[in-house]
Design an enzyme around this catalytic site. Structure first.
Site, PDB file in Angstrom:
ATOM      1  N   ARG A   1       0.817  -1.223   0.000  1.00 26.08           N
ATOM      2  CA  ARG A   1       0.000   0.000   0.000  1.00 26.08           C
ATOM      3  C   ARG A   1       0.848   1.270   0.000  1.00 26.08           C
ATOM      4  O   ARG A   1       0.431   2.279  -0.554  1.00 26.08           O
ATOM      5  CB  ARG A   1      -0.983  -0.008   1.167  1.00 26.08           C
ATOM      6  CG  ARG A   1      -0.427   0.437   2.519  1.00 26.08           C
ATOM      7  CD  ARG A   1      -1.376   0.125   3.656  1.00 26.08           C
ATOM      8  NE  ARG A   1      -1.596  -1.308   3.730  1.00 26.08           N
ATOM      9  CZ  ARG A   1      -2.802  -1.875   3.784  1.00 26.08           C
ATOM     10  NH1 ARG A   1      -3.879  -1.149   3.797  1.00 26.08           N
ATOM     11  NH2 ARG A   1      -2.901  -3.186   3.839  1.00 26.08           N
TER      12      ARG A   1
ATOM     13  N   CYS B   1     -27.147  -5.249  -2.131  1.00 31.40           N
ATOM     14  CA  CYS B   1     -28.137  -5.672  -1.138  1.00 31.40           C
ATOM     15  C   CYS B   1     -27.476  -6.318   0.062  1.00 31.40           C
ATOM     16  O   CYS B   1     -27.562  -7.532   0.265  1.00 31.40           O
ATOM     17  CB  CYS B   1     -29.131  -6.633  -1.771  1.00 31.40           C
ATOM     18  SG  CYS B   1     -30.122  -5.811  -3.002  1.00 31.40           S
TER      19      CYS B   1
HETATM   20  C1  LIG Z   1       0.183  -8.190   1.686  1.00 26.08           C
HETATM   21  C2  LIG Z   1       1.617  -8.457   1.873  1.00 26.08           C
HETATM   22  C3  LIG Z   1       2.551  -7.410   1.802  1.00 26.08           C
HETATM   23  C4  LIG Z   1       2.167  -5.972   1.626  1.00 26.08           C
HETATM   24  O1  LIG Z   1       1.369  -5.455   2.666  1.00 26.08           O
HETATM   25  P1  LIG Z   1       1.097  -3.869   2.687  1.00 26.08           P
HETATM   26  O2  LIG Z   1       0.321  -3.660   3.925  1.00 26.08           O
HETATM   27  O3  LIG Z   1       0.301  -3.551   1.482  1.00 26.08           O
HETATM   28  O4  LIG Z   1       2.413  -3.194   2.684  1.00 26.08           O
HETATM   29  C5  LIG Z   1       3.884  -7.734   1.895  1.00 26.08           C
HETATM   30  N1  LIG Z   1       4.291  -9.005   2.068  1.00 26.08           N
HETATM   31  C6  LIG Z   1       3.422 -10.036   2.146  1.00 26.08           C
HETATM   32  C7  LIG Z   1       3.925 -11.414   2.322  1.00 26.08           C
HETATM   33  C8  LIG Z   1       2.062  -9.793   2.059  1.00 26.08           C
HETATM   34  O5  LIG Z   1       1.206 -10.807   2.153  1.00 26.08           O
END
Ligand SMILES: *Cc1c(COP(=O)(O)O)cnc(C)c1O
Length: 419
Positions: free
Chosen positions: A278, A346
């Protein structure tokens, strides 16, 4: 302090997006519409690379797999972390070099392992991260003897919601106390190149202690395996770098996080690796939606919009807060009021939350902030609702990353004889 420089501010707020351009895009492409600014994602990557020098940065593709996003980050030098065989196939197809691609196998279905082993053969350098001893066995059964990273359960979790806190959950990774033995065994059949942990999605100013604890344990484990003569290349401490979803929240102080990470890791020969999802994409995207109905109810109003939980699932799944802005040209002159913004699905959970907005009217365009991460990716066709379009901006250019689905797309998977 955070790198809040003028040219690359640490956060782009919803209020910073140009209303007129967003209105033009909604006009041209219709709504609901995901809009993604590729330059912002480049800025986010550069800020992270600056805060984490000599660190391998793997973008967690599940946050946003649009091809232009993958390409832009790869061009900046990022590696990519994939959560499934599908992501792995798409990332390699987008041209990310195999040696910069990691596939994190969480309870992988046989089909995923078949594809991963085939792709790792076709694209040398791909690393497969296994989170269970029998995943290693299943890879060996398929003749795989390539690069292996071991996912460790660090016993600490961090998350903005229990559903995204993975670090302490037994589903993810091998128990820390067994990790060194397992890696030593694995090194006989595979090329053991790394250790990995991901605490969940919640590194913020307040809970750096959980992050330090995770990294500290990974540092200890790295020294233990290095002491046993296993020459790992990297220690991957995962993603979860937080972004401010509300205006009053401050952006992450990346320099402080980087410093805490280095300090907690201690002295290891292996390189540090991180997996931001993110952080790189959330504030590069907004979701545009139109007001369909305004319904006065006792104590307020329900503003019905085109985008629901099938468009943006995070509020319904995680109770996530996403800012909303009224883009009506005369919004500044309207009185503000508290309203509930609800989608067309819904389900009572189909709400984008309570918001204080310039009095919404039917036909107004609303923008939903921080929609660049886990937005389009989590969209579904529930209620037979075609998924929205997404456009990618690069300077003055706009191009469609995903066209709007039609009802025919929803039914396209039904065999003829059933129709
Ligand atoms: C989802 C995930 C990330 C990234 O998470 P963010 O919160 O988007 O930074 C990194 N490593 C693994 C193994 C993940 O499952």
């Amino acid at each position: 302090m955070s790198a809040a420089t003028g040219s690359n501010p640490a956060v782009r707020r919803l209020a910073d997006w140009p209303a007129e351009r967003l209105r033009d895009l909604a006009e041209e492409y219709g709504t609901p519409l995901y809009v993604f600014d590729i330059e912002r994602t480049r800025e986010n990557y550069r800020r992270m690379a600056e805060a984490f020098p000599e660190t391998e940065i793997y973008y967690a593709a599940k946050a946003n797999t649009a091809r232009p996003v993958l390409r832009a980050l790869a061009d900046e030098g990022a590696g990519v972390e994939c959560a499934s065989a599908g992501e792995l196939a798409r990332v390699l197809d987008a041209g990310v070099p195999g040696e910069r691609v990691h596939y994190t196998a969480v309870n992988p279905p046989a089909r995923d392992l078949d594809v991963a082993v085939r792709l790792a053969d076709e694209y040398p350098g791909v690393t497969i991260t296994a989170g269970a001893a029998d995943t290693l066995d299943r890879l060996a059964e398929r003749g795989y003897d390539g690069r292996i990273c071991l996912r460790v359960n660090p016993g600490v979790g961090a998350g903005h919601h229990e559903k995204v806190s993975t670090g302490g959950d037994a589903k993810f990774g091998v128990p820390a106390e067994r990790a060194a033995d397992l890696l030593e065994d694995a090194a006989e059949s595979f090329e053991a190149v790394g250790i990995h942990a991901h605490a969940g999605s919640g590194i913020s100013g307040e809970d750096l202690s959980a992050h330090r604890e995770l990294v500290g344990r990974m540092g200890e484990l790295a020294r233990e395996v290095e002491g046993r003569g296993i020459d790992i290349e990297f220690v991957d401490v995962g993603g979860g770098f937080g972004v401010p979803y509300a205006p009053k929240e401050d952006p992450l102080d990346l320099e402080a996080v980087a410093e805490a990470t280095r300090e907690a890791l201690g002295d290891v020969d292996a390189a540090l690796a991180v997996e931001p999802g993110r952080y790189l994409v959330a504030d590069a995207g907004v979701l545009l939606t139109e007001v369909n109905t305004v319904k006065e109810v006792p104590g307020g109003a329900v503003v019905g919009v085109g985008a629901g939980m099938t468009t943006l699932a995070r509020p319904a799944i995680y109770d996530a807060h996403h800012e909303i802005r009224n883009l009506a040209p005369d919004a500044a002159e309207r009185p503000e009021r508290e309203v509930t913004v609800a989608g067309p699905v819904c389900e009572s959970g189909d709400s984008l939350g309570e918001h204080r907005l310039p009095d919404p009217e039917r036909g107004d365009l609303l923008a939903v902030g921080n929609a660049g991460a886990y937005g389009y990716e989590m969209a579904s066709q529930y209620n037979s609702r075609p998924r929205p379009a997404s456009v990618v901006l690069d300077g003055d250019d706009a191009r469609v990353a995903r066209r709007r689905e039609t009802i025919a797309d929803v039914t396209a998977v039904e065999p003829e004889e059933n129709v």
